[in-house]
Structure formats: structure tokens, C-alpha cells
Design a protein around this motif. Structure first.
Motif, PDB file in Angstrom:
ATOM      1  N   PHE A   1       6.127  27.491 -23.154  1.00  0.00           N
ATOM      2  CA  PHE A   1       7.364  27.049 -23.774  1.00  0.00           C
ATOM      3  C   PHE A   1       7.093  26.558 -25.192  1.00  0.00           C
ATOM      4  O   PHE A   1       6.275  25.669 -25.409  1.00  0.00           O
ATOM      5  N   SER A   2       7.774  27.138 -26.160  1.00  0.00           N
ATOM      6  CA  SER A   2       7.710  26.689 -27.549  1.00  0.00           C
ATOM      7  C   SER A   2       6.265  26.653 -28.074  1.00  0.00           C
ATOM      8  O   SER A   2       5.389  27.364 -27.599  1.00  0.00           O
ATOM      9  N   VAL A   3       6.049  25.804 -29.077  1.00  0.00           N
ATOM     10  CA  VAL A   3       4.720  25.624 -29.661  1.00  0.00           C
ATOM     11  C   VAL A   3       4.257  24.211 -29.341  1.00  0.00           C
ATOM     12  O   VAL A   3       5.051  23.275 -29.323  1.00  0.00           O
ATOM     13  N   LYS A   4       2.990  24.064 -29.055  1.00  0.00           N
ATOM     14  CA  LYS A   4       2.431  22.733 -28.809  1.00  0.00           C
ATOM     15  C   LYS A   4       1.996  22.182 -30.161  1.00  0.00           C
ATOM     16  O   LYS A   4       0.942  22.534 -30.691  1.00  0.00           O
ATOM     17  N   MET A   5       2.833  21.306 -30.730  1.00  0.00           N
ATOM     18  CA  MET A   5       2.556  20.813 -32.079  1.00  0.00           C
ATOM     19  C   MET A   5       1.255  20.023 -32.146  1.00  0.00           C
ATOM     20  O   MET A   5       0.656  19.878 -33.215  1.00  0.00           O
ATOM     21  N   LYS A   6       0.785  19.517 -31.015  1.00  0.00           N
ATOM     22  CA  LYS A   6      -0.514  18.828 -31.016  1.00  0.00           C
ATOM     23  C   LYS A   6      -1.633  19.804 -31.397  1.00  0.00           C
ATOM     24  O   LYS A   6      -2.615  19.409 -32.030  1.00  0.00           O
ATOM     25  N   LEU A   7      -1.452  21.100 -31.042  1.00  0.00           N
ATOM     26  CA  LEU A   7      -2.446  22.099 -31.418  1.00  0.00           C
ATOM     27  C   LEU A   7      -2.298  22.498 -32.890  1.00  0.00           C
ATOM     28  O   LEU A   7      -3.292  22.763 -33.570  1.00  0.00           O
ATOM     29  N   VAL A   8      -1.053  22.544 -33.372  1.00  0.00           N
ATOM     30  CA  VAL A   8      -0.832  22.822 -34.799  1.00  0.00           C
ATOM     31  C   VAL A   8      -1.473  21.715 -35.634  1.00  0.00           C
ATOM     32  O   VAL A   8      -2.060  21.966 -36.697  1.00  0.00           O
ATOM     33  N   GLU A   9      -1.380  20.485 -35.135  1.00  0.00           N
ATOM     34  CA  GLU A   9      -2.012  19.360 -35.822  1.00  0.00           C
ATOM     35  C   GLU A   9      -3.533  19.506 -35.788  1.00  0.00           C
ATOM     36  O   GLU A   9      -4.219  19.210 -36.779  1.00  0.00           O
ATOM     37  N   CYS A  10      -4.061  19.962 -34.666  1.00  0.00           N
ATOM     38  CA  CYS A  10      -5.503  20.223 -34.566  1.00  0.00           C
ATOM     39  C   CYS A  10      -5.939  21.220 -35.632  1.00  0.00           C
ATOM     40  O   CYS A  10      -6.994  21.058 -36.264  1.00  0.00           O
ATOM     41  N   VAL A  11      -5.122  22.268 -35.813  1.00  0.00           N
ATOM     42  CA  VAL A  11      -5.441  23.291 -36.810  1.00  0.00           C
ATOM     43  C   VAL A  11      -5.524  22.659 -38.199  1.00  0.00           C
ATOM     44  O   VAL A  11      -6.424  22.978 -38.991  1.00  0.00           O
ATOM     45  N   SER A  12      -4.609  21.744 -38.509  1.00  0.00           N
ATOM     46  CA  SER A  12      -4.605  21.123 -39.838  1.00  0.00           C
ATOM     47  C   SER A  12      -5.842  20.261 -40.068  1.00  0.00           C
ATOM     48  O   SER A  12      -6.299  20.099 -41.202  1.00  0.00           O
ATOM     49  N   TYR A  13      -6.400  19.714 -38.984  1.00  0.00           N
ATOM     50  CA  TYR A  13      -7.630  18.931 -39.099  1.00  0.00           C
ATOM     51  C   TYR A  13      -8.877  19.818 -39.048  1.00  0.00           C
ATOM     52  O   TYR A  13      -9.950  19.420 -39.499  1.00  0.00           O
ATOM     53  N   GLY A  14      -8.709  20.997 -38.452  1.00  0.00           N
ATOM     54  CA  GLY A  14      -9.873  21.853 -38.258  1.00  0.00           C
ATOM     55  C   GLY A  14     -10.724  21.419 -37.083  1.00  0.00           C
ATOM     56  O   GLY A  14     -11.896  21.817 -36.973  1.00  0.00           O
ATOM     57  N   ILE A  15     -10.159  20.636 -36.158  1.00  0.00           N
ATOM     58  CA  ILE A  15     -10.928  20.203 -35.000  1.00  0.00           C
ATOM     59  C   ILE A  15     -11.001  21.343 -33.985  1.00  0.00           C
ATOM     60  O   ILE A  15      -9.983  21.981 -33.685  1.00  0.00           O
TER      61      ILE A  15
ATOM     62  N   ALA B   1       7.681  19.391 -36.045  1.00  0.00           N
ATOM     63  CA  ALA B   1       8.069  20.778 -36.339  1.00  0.00           C
ATOM     64  C   ALA B   1       9.279  20.827 -37.276  1.00  0.00           C
ATOM     65  O   ALA B   1       9.321  21.626 -38.219  1.00  0.00           O
ATOM     66  N   ILE B   2      10.259  19.948 -37.033  1.00  0.00           N
ATOM     67  CA  ILE B   2      11.451  19.922 -37.870  1.00  0.00           C
ATOM     68  C   ILE B   2      11.103  19.495 -39.288  1.00  0.00           C
ATOM     69  O   ILE B   2      11.556  20.097 -40.274  1.00  0.00           O
ATOM     70  N   LEU B   3      10.298  18.452 -39.416  1.00  0.00           N
ATOM     71  CA  LEU B   3       9.891  17.984 -40.740  1.00  0.00           C
ATOM     72  C   LEU B   3       9.114  19.053 -41.494  1.00  0.00           C
ATOM     73  O   LEU B   3       9.236  19.188 -42.716  1.00  0.00           O
ATOM     74  N   ASN B   4       8.335  19.843 -40.764  1.00  0.00           N
ATOM     75  CA  ASN B   4       7.582  20.927 -41.393  1.00  0.00           C
ATOM     76  C   ASN B   4       8.533  21.969 -41.975  1.00  0.00           C
ATOM     77  O   ASN B   4       8.355  22.432 -43.117  1.00  0.00           O
ATOM     78  N   ASP B   5       9.580  22.320 -41.216  1.00  0.00           N
ATOM     79  CA  ASP B   5      10.563  23.289 -41.715  1.00  0.00           C
ATOM     80  C   ASP B   5      11.332  22.737 -42.913  1.00  0.00           C
ATOM     81  O   ASP B   5      11.546  23.433 -43.915  1.00  0.00           O
ATOM     82  N   ILE B   6      11.769  21.477 -42.821  1.00  0.00           N
ATOM     83  CA  ILE B   6      12.525  20.873 -43.921  1.00  0.00           C
ATOM     84  C   ILE B   6      11.664  20.799 -45.178  1.00  0.00           C
ATOM     85  O   ILE B   6      12.134  21.057 -46.293  1.00  0.00           O
ATOM     86  N   SER B   7      10.392  20.472 -45.009  1.00  0.00           N
ATOM     87  CA  SER B   7       9.472  20.404 -46.141  1.00  0.00           C
ATOM     88  C   SER B   7       9.365  21.750 -46.838  1.00  0.00           C
ATOM     89  O   SER B   7       9.415  21.842 -48.074  1.00  0.00           O
ATOM     90  N   GLN B   8       9.224  22.823 -46.054  1.00  0.00           N
ATOM     91  CA  GLN B   8       9.111  24.158 -46.638  1.00  0.00           C
ATOM     92  C   GLN B   8      10.417  24.573 -47.318  1.00  0.00           C
ATOM     93  O   GLN B   8      10.403  25.158 -48.410  1.00  0.00           O
ATOM     94  N   LEU B   9      11.544  24.272 -46.695  1.00  0.00           N
ATOM     95  CA  LEU B   9      12.835  24.628 -47.285  1.00  0.00           C
ATOM     96  C   LEU B   9      13.082  23.864 -48.590  1.00  0.00           C
ATOM     97  O   LEU B   9      13.663  24.405 -49.537  1.00  0.00           O
TER      98      LEU B   9
END
Length: 428
Positions: free
Chosen positions: A331-345, A23-31
Motif C-alpha cells: 500500500f502506497s509508499v513507505k516514507m520511512k524508506l524514502v527518508e532512509c534513501v535521503s540519508y543513504g542508510i 509526502a505532502i510537504l515534498n510535493d508542495i516543495s517541488q510545486l
């Protein structure tokens, strides 16, 4: 308009294999892609994490500084000095009994460490004429003692509801056979975290949460609050239907909420799937088989390969028929699901998990209190290629549409903070 100089600080190691690091790397990448800012990233982490952190920041091609949040001394000193240090250590331990720092990621055994990191951050703010300071995670603010007193505009990125999470863990502890003193200590700690959390949210110019569910009730109507729903760029090699009859879960059992999810998969779901269709297998990665409790009966349809190399894990995301997420908290976001979204699984997750992904629609809801229904759904869905491909298409389309709306999100956050108003008075 002159470029805004932005300092982003975290004490969390930037490990792309960890949800928080991702999640942090994603924010830094966008910034780092914003033309209207000069970005400086500072990470305070243990020396053992710095190589991986450095590699990730080099890939992003950002200006960065690394400092350690652990300073060891090689000087033994004379007997009197060692005696004084021993006394100070005992006093700090007693004081720490009622401090929330010790419950979080790293204990504060040497307060000189905090002074070192805090002074370094203040120095960088002055050196680079910083306009905006972004600090990620409540714990990181403890390393930056001057953050709340800075003249620069302050943005707090909340990782989750820290105080409430500690209370949730405390309730679990209370059900275990532990001392009353320890239970009381956890209770005191949660109160102190809550008080500190409120102070931070009051003094920060912007408070950004990863999920709407994480916004405290006292901030619900506050204009300083924003929700930073996570979305990752789509993978070049995404999910495709293979009829592998595989149900995938990724998570380390050492994390309490993951352990509850793994227990449900092994003790509740797997025996039911085995009775309905013995060809379906559950693959649980990121967990050491040797750490499994001895009283859990692991059926033949459960595979626990442990910590996999990146390529093997990618293959699982690409070829498993469905990802399952039986984590029952918001609690927060489950980044494993955000990763799923990026794969389209396609994935099957609980309603609390989906709160952090409001841009998705039409997904099946997992009810962990109805394991029979969950098993029946999986059996029916895994044999239906058309349904799975439709789910995958919907996930990717929703994510693509949402990502388009996020194009200028960080730019607006940074620039709008220039005119943020508290109590009718502009800070600039």
C-alpha cells in the motif's frame, strides 16, 4: 504562455514527522519551485494541528490558507433547539453506520463543517482565477463537495488504495471476536469507498499514485494515470559506518501494519539475533513502550526509546548500521524508506515495500516468513563495512540519477493537463 494558477488542497495535517505529512510537504516543495505556476496551498485541519502546519508552510514560503475542519459552537440555545440538534445527531449517527467517512481519519459529526470548507475552497478558486485544482487524498475530496463538478482542471493525488486497505483491515477484524453487524458494516463501507474511488478517478483529469502497485486494475491502461515515485533531497549529514551494531526501525504501533512489523521484530527476529550475536541491538522508535501487548516477550537486545526529539532521531539514521522494514504490504509508499534513501542508510526491506521505490537496484530482500535467514543475513552484513558502504553508495547514486529525471515532472503534469483528452474530446 501565462502562468497557471494552481490550488493544492489537503485535509491532512502537515507534520514532517509523519509519513503522510512528509509526502505532502515534498510535493508542495517541488510545486513551489516551479516558475510557470502560481501556487496556493489550502489545508483544512483541526486547530491543534494548525501551528505545526503553519510553521511548515512558512518554511516553504508559499501562499497558503488554513481553515479548520472542526467548527465548535459555544451557544447552548434553548431547550427546543437542543432537542432538535440531539435528534439530528442521532439520525446522522444512524446514517453514518453505512458511510465510509467514519472509518477514515475524522468522523463527519457536523455536516456544516463540510459546507464551510467546501464553500471556502470554491471562493478561493474564483478569487484567484484558478486553472488547476489538485486534491490530495480521497478523504480530502469529501471536504470539497464541488471538486468533481469544477470547470477547472482536476488532479487527484491518491494516497493509497483506500478501498482495498479497508478490506484488508476488515479481514483482520473478521479474525477478531467482534459482532457480525460490525463486520457487515465494514464490508458495506469498503464497497462504498470503492464506488467513490472509481467516480473520482473517472471525473478527474489526472490521477496520480505514489506507487505503481496502487493503480487500480480498471486504470492500468488509462492515459490519465501517472506514478509519482517519492524521492527527498539528500541530507547534508548523511549515514556513515560506525559499527554500532544497531538495527533501526521507526513506526508507531498504533498503526495496524506497523504493529505487525514491530511484533515480528520482537517475537521473531530479536530472539534469533540474540542467539547468533548478543551484541546486535534492535532499536524501535516512534512507539510507546507502555503500549506494547503484555504477552510479547521483549528480549534484552530490543530497545524502545519511544518518541525521540528530531536531533536524536537524526543521529540514529546517521549511525545505525542498517534500517529494517518488515512491513508486508504494498500500500502506497513507505516514507520511512524514502527518508532512509535521503540519508543513504543501508536498509533491509520486504519486496512489497520496494515496489514504490522502482529507481533503486541491488538491494537485499527481506522475507519475513524466513526469520532465521533474516537474522543470519543481518549478523553477516553488520560486520562487513565494505558491503554496507557499497549499499549506501548505490542507494544515493540511484536516487541522484532518478531525481535528475524528475526536474520538470510537475511542470509537465500541470501543463499537459491543459490538453487532457477524455473520449476523444479535449477539455479546454
Amino acid at each position: 504562455m501565462e502562468k497557471q494558477n494552481v490550488l493544492y488542497f489537503t485535509s491532512y495535517p502537515l507534520d514532517p514527522d509523519n509519513g503522510g505529512g512528509m509526502a505532502i510537504l515534498n510535493d508542495i516543495s517541488q510545486l513551489s519551485q516551479l516558475e510557470k505556476i502560481n501556487l496556493y496551498v489550502v489545508v483544512a485541519c483541526q486547530e491543534s494541528s494548525q501551528i505545526k502546519t503553519r510553521d511548515q508552510l512558512d518554511k516553504l514560503k508559499v501562499k497558503y490558507y488554513l481553515t479548520t475542519n472542526f467548527i465548535s459552537s459555544t451557544k447552548k440555545g434553548n431547550f427546543l433547539n437542543r432537542l432538535v440538534k440531539t435528534y439530528e445527531k442521532v439520525v446522522r449517527r444512524l446514517r453514518a453506520t453505512f458511510s465510509f467517512q467514519t472509518v477514515m481519519y475524522l468522523p463527519f459529526e457536523n455536516y456544516n463543517q463540510v459546507e464551510h470548507v467546501s464553500k471556502y475552497l470554491t471562493y478561493l478558486c474564483n478569487r484567484h482565477s484558478i486553472h488547476v485544482v489538485i486534491v490530495e487524498q480521497l478523504y480530502s475530496i469529501l471536504w470539497f463537495k464541488d471538486f468533481l463538478n469544477l470547470k477547472q482542471r482536476k488532479i487527484y493525488l491518491a494516497f493509497d488504495r483506500e478501498a482495498e486497505m479497508i478490506r484488508s483491515l476488515a479481514l483482520n477484524f473478521a479474525r477478531n471476536d467482534i459482532s457480525s453487524f460490525f463486520k457487515f458494516r465494514i464490508f458495506i463501507i469498503s464497497l462504498r469507498v470503492s464506488s467513490f474511488e472509481k467516480k473520482v478517478c473517472k471525473l478527474a483529469n489526472k490521477c496520480i499514485f505514489l506507487s505503481a502497485a496502487d493503480v487500480p486494475k480498471y486504470l492500468l491502461a488509462n492515459e490519465k494515470v501517472l506514478v509519482n515515485s517519492q524521492v527527498l533531497p539528500p541530507k547534508v549529514m548523511g549515514w556513515h559506518y560506525t559499527n554500532s551494531m544497531t538495527v533501526l526501525f521507526a513506526g508507531n504501533i498504533d498503526y495496524y501494519f506497523n504493529s505487525l512489523a514491530v511484533k515480528w521484530l520482537i517475537c521473531e527476529l530479536s530472539p534469533r539475533l540474540l542467539r547468533l550475536n548478543n551484541q546486535i541491538k534492535i532499536v524501535i522508535t516512534g512507539t510507546d513502550f507502555n503500549n506494547m501487548p503484555k504477552d510479547w516477550t521483549i528480549e534484552s537486545n530490543v530497545h524502545i526509546p519511544g518518541f525521540l526529539p528530531k536531533k536524536q532521531l537524526e543521529d540514529l539514521f546517521q549511525t545505525s548500521d542498517i534500517f529494517i522494514c518488515p512491513i508486508d504490504n504494498d500500500f502506497s509508499v513507505k516514507m520511512k524508506l524514502v527518508e532512509c534513501v535521503s540519508y543513504g542508510i543501508p536498509f533491509f526491506a520486504t519486496e512489497p515495500c520496494l515496489k514504490a521505490l522502482p529507481y533503486l537496484s541491488g538491494l537485499p530482500i527481506l522475507d519475513i516468513n524466513s526469520p532465521d535467514e533474516a537474522a543470519a543475513f543481518i549478523c553477516e552484513t553488520l560486520s562487513n563495512k565494505e558491503v554496507l558502504e557499497q549499499l549506501s553508495h548505490q542507494i544515493l547514486e540511484d536516487a541522484f540519477n532518478f531525481a535528475k529525471t524528475r526536474k520538470d515532472w510537475w511542470t509537465k503534469v500541470i501543463l499537459e493537463s491543459r490538453e487532457f483528452k477524455i473520449g476523444g474530446h479535449y477539455l479546454d
